[in-house]
Design an enzyme around this catalytic site. Structure first.
Site, short mmCIF file in Angstrom:
data_model
loop_
_atom_site.label_atom_id
_atom_site.label_comp_id
_atom_site.label_asym_id
_atom_site.label_seq_id
_atom_site.Cartn_x
_atom_site.Cartn_y
_atom_site.Cartn_z
N HIS A 272 5.32 -16.23 3.21
CA HIS A 272 4.21 -15.41 1.70
C HIS A 272 5.47 -14.61 1.04
O HIS A 272 5.70 -14.21 1.09
CB HIS A 272 4.26 -14.46 2.37
CG HIS A 272 2.74 -13.04 1.76
ND1 HIS A 272 2.13 -13.35 0.93
CD2 HIS A 272 3.22 -12.14 2.67
CE1 HIS A 272 1.42 -12.97 1.32
NE2 HIS A 272 1.75 -11.58 1.03
N ASP B 68 -1.70 -10.59 6.65
CA ASP B 68 -0.29 -10.53 5.77
C ASP B 68 0.83 -9.42 5.78
O ASP B 68 0.89 -8.63 6.20
CB ASP B 68 -0.34 -10.55 4.37
CG ASP B 68 -1.08 -12.03 3.66
OD1 ASP B 68 -1.94 -12.72 4.14
OD2 ASP B 68 -1.70 -11.73 2.48
N HIS C 12 8.36 -10.41 -0.88
CA HIS C 12 7.79 -9.90 -1.33
C HIS C 12 7.42 -9.96 -2.82
O HIS C 12 6.82 -9.31 -3.40
CB HIS C 12 6.70 -8.87 -0.16
CG HIS C 12 5.32 -8.65 -0.35
ND1 HIS C 12 4.57 -7.94 -1.40
CD2 HIS C 12 4.08 -9.23 0.03
CE1 HIS C 12 3.07 -8.02 -1.31
NE2 HIS C 12 2.66 -8.75 0.00
N HIS D 71 -3.56 -7.72 6.82
CA HIS D 71 -1.95 -7.00 6.23
C HIS D 71 -1.60 -6.22 8.20
O HIS D 71 -2.33 -5.25 8.52
CB HIS D 71 -1.83 -5.78 5.98
CG HIS D 71 -2.19 -6.94 4.22
ND1 HIS D 71 -3.16 -6.74 3.25
CD2 HIS D 71 -0.57 -6.90 3.38
CE1 HIS D 71 -3.22 -6.74 2.54
NE2 HIS D 71 -2.12 -7.29 2.06
#
Ligand SMILES: [Zn+2]
Length: 259
Positions: A133, A82, A137, A229
Site C-alpha cells: 500500500h 488498509d 501512503h 481500515h
C-alpha cells in the site's frame, strides 16, 4: 516654446522615474531572470518554501485505468484492511478473523511494516494475503515519475520481506484509489496485481459502527471486495462493525480469498 520645454522635461522625468522601477511593485519580475531580453511574461520559478515537486506530477486520469481488480473472482466476498499494520487495531482484526475461521487481505504501509515486523509475521502466519500500500501512503504516487513509483513499491516490499523473508506479495493498492496506468504497469512488472474495491463504507471518516454496518450490508453482494481500515487513526468503530460484519457476511455470501 517655454511651456512646451517644461512639459517635455516633466514627461522625461516621469519616464525616467518609472523606468528606474519601483521594485516593491513587481516582485516576481524583480526576482525573476535578468530582464535583458524581452520577457513579456514573468517565469514562475518554484518558490524555495514550496516542497511539492508539482511540475513532475502527471495528471490523474478522469476514469479508473484498465487492469484493476474490482471483484473477488467468485461468489464470495473479500475483506481488505488498509493502512496497517497497527499495534492497537491489527491484532483485534486478526483475532476476529481467526474466531470466524476466515482470512482477509492486508494492504500494508511500508514504514508501518518496518516498525511492526511482528505484526506482519502474524498476518502471514495466520494465512492472510498481503498487499503493498506504498511506503508512506502517498496519495500522488501514481502521478510521479515511473522510477519513483518503482522505488517506492520496492522499498515497501523490502520492509515486508524484512519481517517475512519469503512473503508472497501478490497485490498492490494505490492509496486513495488514485490510480494511473503507469502505476498499474509498474506494479505488474514487480509481480503485483492492482487491487481496487467495490464496497467502500468510508470508515476512514469515522462514521459510527452502525453506519459502517449499514453501508457494507446494503452495498455487499456476491463478488464484492470490501474496503476497511485497521490503521491510520481511531478504528474503534470499524472494529465494532466487524464484530457483526465478519460473521454476517460469511453467513450470507461466504468470505473468500482473492485468486
Ligand atoms: Zn490507505
Amino acid at each position: 516654446m517655454r511651456p512646451r520645454a517644461v512639459l517635455a522635461l516633466a514627461l522625461g522625468l516621469a519616464l525616467f522615474l518609472s523606468g528606474c522601477g519601483d521594485p516593491g511593485k513587481t516582485p516576481s519580475q524583480a526576482s525573476g531572470p535578468p530582464a535583458a531580453t524581452a520577457t513579456p511574461k514573468p517565469t514562475h520559478r518554484p518558490h524555495p518554501t514550496r516542497t511539492r515537486p508539482k511540475p513532475t506530477l502527471r495528471p490523474l486520469p478522469k476514469t479508473l485505468p484498465a487492469g484493476l481488480r474490482r471483484s473477488s473472482g467468485d461468489r464470495g466476498v473479500v475483506l481488505t484492511f488498509d493502512d496497517g499494520p497497527d499495534p492497537r487495531w491489527t491484532p483485534q482484526v486478526l483475532d476476529q478473523l481467526r474466531a470466524a475461521h476466515v482470512t482477509a487481505t492486508f494492504c500494508l504501509i511500508g514504514r508501518q511494516a518496518r516498525r511492526y515486523p511482528q505484526l506482519v509475521a502474524r498476518i502471514v502466519r495466520e494465512g492472510h494475503q498481503l498487499c503493498n500500500h506504498s511506503w508512506r501512503h502517498d496519495l500522488n504516487l501514481g502521478r510521479r515519475p515511473v522510477a519513483d513509483i518503482r522505488a517506492d513499491l520496492l522499498r515497501t516490499n523490502q520492509a515486508i520481506r524484512a519481517a517475512v523473508p519469503r512473503a508472497r506479495i501478490a497485490w498492490f493498492r494505490q492509496p486513495g484509489g488514485r490510480w494511473t496506468p503507469e502505476e498499474v504497469a509498474v506494479a505488474r512488472q514487480l509481480g503485483m496485481r492492482s487491487l481496487h474495491w467495490s464496497v467502500d463504507p468510508q470508515d476512514w471518516d469515522h462514521p459510527t459502527a452502525a453506519t459502517i454496518i449499514k453501508r457494507v450490508e446494503s452495498a455487499g453482494r456476491p463478488g464484492s471486495i470490501v474496503l476497511m481500515h485497521d490503521g491510520g487513526g481511531d478504528r474503534s468503530q470499524t472494529m465494532a462493525a466487524c464484530r457483526h460484519l465478519i460473521p454476517d457476511l460469511n453467513r450470507r455470501f461466504r468470505i473468500s480469498r482473492l485468486r
